[in-house]
Design a protein around this motif. Structure first.
Motif, short mmCIF file in Angstrom:
data_model
loop_
_atom_site.label_atom_id
_atom_site.label_comp_id
_atom_site.label_asym_id
_atom_site.label_seq_id
_atom_site.Cartn_x
_atom_site.Cartn_y
_atom_site.Cartn_z
N TYR A 2 0.84 -1.20 0.00
CA TYR A 2 0.00 0.00 0.00
C TYR A 2 0.87 1.25 0.00
O TYR A 2 1.84 1.34 0.76
N LYS A 3 0.53 2.21 -0.85
CA LYS A 3 1.28 3.46 -0.91
C LYS A 3 0.68 4.46 0.09
O LYS A 3 -0.53 4.65 0.13
N LEU A 4 1.54 5.07 0.89
CA LEU A 4 1.09 6.03 1.88
C LEU A 4 0.81 7.38 1.24
O LEU A 4 1.62 7.89 0.48
N ASN A 5 -0.34 7.95 1.56
CA ASN A 5 -0.60 9.31 1.10
C ASN A 5 -0.16 10.29 2.19
O ASN A 5 0.32 9.89 3.25
N MET A 6 -0.29 11.57 1.95
CA MET A 6 0.21 12.59 2.87
C MET A 6 -0.51 12.53 4.23
O MET A 6 0.12 12.69 5.28
N ILE A 7 -1.81 12.26 4.21
CA ILE A 7 -2.57 12.17 5.47
C ILE A 7 -2.06 11.02 6.32
O ILE A 7 -1.92 11.15 7.54
N ASP A 8 -1.76 9.88 5.69
CA ASP A 8 -1.23 8.73 6.43
C ASP A 8 0.13 9.05 7.04
O ASP A 8 0.40 8.71 8.19
N LYS A 9 0.98 9.72 6.28
CA LYS A 9 2.31 10.09 6.80
C LYS A 9 2.19 11.05 7.98
O LYS A 9 2.87 10.88 9.00
N LEU A 10 1.32 12.05 7.85
CA LEU A 10 1.11 12.99 8.96
C LEU A 10 0.53 12.28 10.18
O LEU A 10 0.88 12.60 11.31
N SER A 11 -0.35 11.32 9.93
CA SER A 11 -0.94 10.56 11.03
C SER A 11 0.13 9.81 11.81
O SER A 11 0.13 9.80 13.04
N PHE A 12 1.04 9.16 11.09
CA PHE A 12 2.11 8.45 11.77
C PHE A 12 2.98 9.41 12.58
O PHE A 12 3.38 9.10 13.71
N ILE A 13 3.26 10.58 12.06
CA ILE A 13 4.07 11.57 12.78
C ILE A 13 3.35 12.03 14.05
O ILE A 13 3.96 12.08 15.13
N PHE A 14 2.05 12.35 13.93
CA PHE A 14 1.32 12.80 15.11
C PHE A 14 1.19 11.70 16.17
O PHE A 14 1.28 11.97 17.37
N VAL A 15 1.01 10.46 15.74
CA VAL A 15 0.92 9.37 16.71
C VAL A 15 2.27 9.16 17.39
O VAL A 15 2.32 8.88 18.60
N LEU A 16 3.35 9.31 16.66
CA LEU A 16 4.67 9.22 17.29
C LEU A 16 4.88 10.33 18.31
O LEU A 16 5.43 10.10 19.40
N ILE A 17 4.44 11.54 17.98
CA ILE A 17 4.53 12.65 18.93
C ILE A 17 3.72 12.32 20.19
O ILE A 17 4.18 12.53 21.31
N GLY A 18 2.52 11.79 19.99
CA GLY A 18 1.68 11.41 21.14
C GLY A 18 2.31 10.31 21.98
O GLY A 18 2.28 10.35 23.21
N ALA A 19 2.91 9.33 21.32
CA ALA A 19 3.56 8.23 22.05
C ALA A 19 4.76 8.74 22.83
O ALA A 19 4.98 8.34 24.00
N LEU A 20 5.55 9.62 22.23
CA LEU A 20 6.69 10.19 22.95
C LEU A 20 6.22 11.02 24.14
O LEU A 20 6.83 10.98 25.22
N ASN A 21 5.14 11.76 23.95
CA ASN A 21 4.61 12.57 25.04
C ASN A 21 4.17 11.68 26.20
O ASN A 21 4.46 11.97 27.35
N TRP A 22 3.45 10.58 25.88
CA TRP A 22 3.01 9.67 26.95
C TRP A 22 4.19 8.98 27.62
O TRP A 22 4.19 8.77 28.84
#
Length: 68
Positions: A2-22
């Motif tokens: 599956y090819k990642l679109n821009m929304i998917d890439k941004l989603s992964f970045i935001f979830v990583l930010i959330g995981a680091l914050n937690w």
């Protein structure tokens, strides 16, 4: 594959930010989002909303990629 679109890439970045914050909150009792955006509570709240919406998008992405 599956090819990642821009929304998917941004989603992964935001979830990583959330995981680091937690992780920082659990280990060091340090809230990174509040430390960066603490003076603007509305902006911190928007970041938390984006992290939550991104998590939902990744759940949808997982099911979408299993069909392909």
């Amino acid at each position: 594959m599956y090819k990642l679109n821009m929304i998917d890439k941004l989603s992964f970045i935001f979830v990583l930010i959330g995981a680091l914050n937690w992780g920082l909150l659990g280990l060091l009792n340090f809230n990174l989002v509040s430390a960066i955006f603490g003076s603007v509570p509305l902006l911190a709240r928007i970041i938390y909303i984006l992290v939550g919406v991104s998590a939902v998008n990744i759940i949808i992405f997982i099911f979408r990629s299993k069909k392909d």
